[in-house]
Design an enzyme around this catalytic site. Sequence first.
Site, PDB file in Angstrom:
ATOM      1  N   ASP A 108      84.217  86.855  -7.690  1.00  0.00           N
ATOM      2  CA  ASP A 108      85.990  86.361  -7.040  1.00  0.00           C
ATOM      3  C   ASP A 108      86.881  87.892  -7.257  1.00  0.00           C
ATOM      4  O   ASP A 108      86.169  89.320  -7.735  1.00  0.00           O
ATOM      5  CB  ASP A 108      86.520  85.300  -8.091  1.00  0.00           C
ATOM      6  CG  ASP A 108      86.704  84.638  -7.841  1.00  0.00           C
ATOM      7  OD1 ASP A 108      88.459  84.955  -7.026  1.00  0.00           O
ATOM      8  OD2 ASP A 108      87.515  83.960  -8.894  1.00  0.00           O
TER       9      ASP A 108
ATOM     10  N   ASP B 173      90.318  78.216  -1.952  1.00  0.00           N
ATOM     11  CA  ASP B 173      90.561  76.819  -2.756  1.00  0.00           C
ATOM     12  C   ASP B 173      90.896  75.752  -2.566  1.00  0.00           C
ATOM     13  O   ASP B 173      90.735  75.135  -3.951  1.00  0.00           O
ATOM     14  CB  ASP B 173      91.103  77.479  -4.266  1.00  0.00           C
ATOM     15  CG  ASP B 173      90.711  79.049  -5.051  1.00  0.00           C
ATOM     16  OD1 ASP B 173      89.943  78.791  -4.711  1.00  0.00           O
ATOM     17  OD2 ASP B 173      91.753  79.927  -5.630  1.00  0.00           O
TER      18      ASP B 173
HETATM   19  C1  DGJ Z   1      89.751  81.488  -8.182  1.00  0.00           C
HETATM   20  C2  DGJ Z   1      88.286  80.915  -7.122  1.00  0.00           C
HETATM   21  O1  DGJ Z   1      88.325  81.190  -5.942  1.00  0.00           O
HETATM   22  C3  DGJ Z   1      87.927  79.345  -8.104  1.00  0.00           C
HETATM   23  O2  DGJ Z   1      87.432  79.130  -7.522  1.00  0.00           O
HETATM   24  C4  DGJ Z   1      87.718  79.874  -8.891  1.00  0.00           C
HETATM   25  O3  DGJ Z   1      86.704  80.836  -9.396  1.00  0.00           O
HETATM   26  C5  DGJ Z   1      88.693  80.726 -10.375  1.00  0.00           C
HETATM   27  N1  DGJ Z   1      89.248  81.596  -9.204  1.00  0.00           N
HETATM   28  C6  DGJ Z   1      88.222  81.201 -11.243  1.00  0.00           C
HETATM   29  O4  DGJ Z   1      89.564  81.708 -12.613  1.00  0.00           O
END
Ligand code: DGJ
Length: 745
Positions: A479, A549
């Site tokens: 991430d 997301d």
């Molecule tokens: C952002 C990501 O896109 C989510 O899927 C998740 O992993 C969160 N960060 C966790 O902090």
Amino acid sequence: MSIFYSESDRIFHLFNEQISYIMTILPNGQLGQLYFGKKIHPQKDYSYLLEMVPRSMASYVFENERTLSLEHVRQEYGVYGSSDYRFPAVEILQKNGSRISDFRYKTHHIAAGKPALAGLPATYTEADSEAQTLTLVLEDPVTGVELKLYYTLFAQGGILARSAHFSNQGTEAVHLLKAMSLCMDLPDCDYDWIQFSGAWARERHPRVRHLEQGIQSVGSMRGHSSHEHNPFLILKRPAADEFQGEVLGFSLIYSGNFLAQAEVDTHSTTRVLLGINPEWFDWKLEPGESFQTPEAVMVYTNQGMNDLSQTFHRLYGRRLARGYWRDRERPILINNWEATYFDFTEEKILRLAETACKAGIELFVLDDGWFGKRLSDRAGLGDWRANPDRLPGGIDGLAEKIEKLGMKFGLWFEPEMVNKDSDLYREHPDWILSVPGRPQSQGRYQYVLDFSRPEVVDAVYQMMADILGSGKVSYVKWDMNRSITECWSAALPADRQGEVFHRYILGVYHLYEQLNTAFPQVLFESCASGGARFDPGLLYYAPQGWTSDDTDAIERLKIQYGTSYCYPVSSMGAHVSASPNHQVGRSTPLRTRANVACFGTFGYELDLNRLTSEELETVRRQTAFMKAWRSVLQFGTFYRLKSPFAGSTAAWMSVSQNQQTALVGWYRILNTPNPPYSRLKLAGLNPDFLYTVREGERILGKFYGDELMYAGLITTNGGSGEVLEGDGPGCDFDSRIYILERVQE
Ligand code: DGJ
């Protein structure tokens, strides 16, 4: 496929069955662009395609000779300041303050295959017969800087990969202030420009406008390719559509700051520039030093946007993505993020895993919160050691328990970041990007590690390798949750601070490369708050990316549809999440959530233990369906059929390589009262094959490929209107998957 050079006409002609790309050496030794488009006869003098005539107000290269004005000839790698007034491909600041450069042809080489680009992601070949590469060597006689322009022509598809390499063979240092990967001068401007733009949770929506005189551009200055714009651009003829017409695609294999620009000049020619964003870019080249730009890929087709996309899908799926997982069906996963967020214990995780396993899910992914003091997003980033309070047996202990249930185990990292409340920051406060004496901007309570410094990258590698080394982790979600600010490195001198953004991304690539090499069977999924780094650069290291997301099925229709213009289905992370959805609060049927996510790598991201036994049975059927069909869904030929951006239904489909099977996803966004008797024209089938068409167990009948493609598949439920049945067929957000299988007549 061939690359042909005519010594007498000073013309280079690169051609395969689809395209021709033609250049010439101009009278001043610079390179002129003659043609890029559908294949035309090779071995002919095409120099007449350059218009060299006197024009009022033009400046000319030679004294008393009013024909060669760089403003009016199309160039291969335009320079500014010596009779061309358009934005240039290159800008070099010299010791005396001059920025003029003049790259003249010196020599060229033609070789089979394609050389790798050191430290950078790039397309590749597996056999030399797949491509040929032309290297044009040019030199600026005043600075002594040598410029190599690389052109790789692939045998299949209208694809040309390009990049530029600078080496300072002079005696004085110079500063490269702009070094684009691609400059493409087109002879007219009758194009629609399509960019792929949006924001967090609504990434890569196509936006269209007609090219006009002046400059249109998109780019990123956030240190990552960004949610806002993607390093991908389409120019299409206004009459072109998904199935016919001339379309050009330009894609940059890069994950940092970029610029994609089209300048239409006063005589309606178009200059496309694509490369590292020159804003805040300043790369010092001492004598003997060199610089390689990222690679840009251009695709031409006269068969519409689906053909353009399929060309990119084949190239990026098979000759950019690499490694063990490239051609393998992707595991169905469950990710605990939207199920628990930070609120979990090992027991809760195991309960979720147990239910997931019974439902047919193959991989459990433990997301954020497993390490250091990470109980919320305010602490712990940088401390990549399991939190013993949460995971008493550590990562290996949990992974073993999950493996015992019958699933693989995957883990989340955010390698580039640090919270101030972390051991890593307390030990190395100087490892973050920040400017001495100035405040440090914060994003999500975190700071960006200086990945331009090899020792920082090495330290993070060590922590990650310690976890991955036991072999219990078979998947990593990488991430990246904030943009870069105060981009300054304590390790570089003042006159090299303009290198930090690019060096940072090189550090990211280096860490990925090290991990790929050390753990070749680990499946990497890239992520940056969803889709902020969904770009070809990362596809080289991680064959799938978290597309957004936003897990709402209806929003995902738009995001996955837009993403599909450049990126293959096998690269798009897509999950079934809870209803009402956590990002938009919308309630959608479980089947629609799965019917959208199955055109992706497919997984779940919700608390399965809150589902009814009936819903869990549905999940079990969905995973069985996905296992049966994922090879077609993920690796078939993908067609966009109906856009979710226009009208109340959307559709797409994937056809197996041998055309024996196909899956069609049909989605109703909002229901329409008393709708027309609707048909959906399918694509990519064999017109003479007879297919049975079914939706679940419901057999619709047997139809020839030509019927389905030219007359269409009837998608109406009833003869004269749709019947509403709760959230059953006929409601808003309804969807169907049609399965087509060839039968013998
Ligand atoms: C952002 C990501 O896109 C989510 O899927 C998740 O992993 C969160 N960060 C966790 O902090």
